[in-house]
Design a protein around this motif. Structure first.
Motif, PDB file in Angstrom:
ATOM      1  N   TYR A  73      -6.039   4.395  -0.276  1.00 21.96           N
ATOM      2  CA  TYR A  73      -5.486   3.106   0.144  1.00 21.96           C
ATOM      3  C   TYR A  73      -5.755   2.798   1.611  1.00 21.96           C
ATOM      4  CZ  TYR A  73      -3.549   2.590  -4.422  1.00 21.96           C
ATOM      5  OH  TYR A  73      -3.436   2.447  -5.775  1.00 21.96           O
TER       6      TYR A  73
ATOM      7  N   ASN B  93       0.827  -1.208   0.000  1.00 22.68           N
ATOM      8  CA  ASN B  93       0.000   0.000   0.000  1.00 22.68           C
ATOM      9  C   ASN B  93       0.861   1.258   0.000  1.00 22.68           C
ATOM     10  OD1 ASN B  93      -2.469  -1.240  -0.180  1.00 22.68           O
ATOM     11  ND2 ASN B  93      -2.909  -1.127   1.999  1.00 22.68           N
TER      12      ASN B  93
ATOM     13  N   ARG C 128       2.038   1.762  -3.479  1.00 22.26           N
ATOM     14  CA  ARG C 128       0.946   2.229  -4.337  1.00 22.26           C
ATOM     15  C   ARG C 128       0.619   3.694  -4.063  1.00 22.26           C
ATOM     16  NH1 ARG C 128      -1.655  -3.126  -2.894  1.00 22.26           N
ATOM     17  NH2 ARG C 128      -1.119  -4.460  -4.643  1.00 22.26           N
TER      18      ARG C 128
END
Length: 56
Positions: A47, A10, A13
Motif C-alpha cells: 500500500y 490505506n 487495507r
C-alpha cells in the motif's frame, strides 16, 4: 483532507491484509513465498507506506 482520507483507507487495507495473511498456515504462506515475519512489511509496501519507521 483527501490525503488524510487516503491514509486512513490505506491503513485499514493494510490491517485487513495483515489479518488475512496471518490466518494462513505456515505451509500456505510458504506456497506464496512469504515468511510469517514478512507480513507487516509486505502489507506496508503493497500500500505504498514503505518500511516500518523502526527498521530505518
Amino acid at each position: 483532507m483527501a490525503n488524510i482520507i487516503k491514509k486512513i483507507c490505506n491503513d485499514m487495507r493494510m490491517k485487513s491484509m495483515r489479518r488475512d495473511l496471518s490466518t494462513l498456515s505456515d505451509g500456505e504462506l510458504n506456497d506464496l513465498g512469504i515468511h510469517r515475519g514478512q507480513i507487516p512489511d509486505l502489507a506496508r509496501y503493497f500500500y505504498g507506506a514503505g518500511p516500518r519507521p523502526d527498521s530505518i
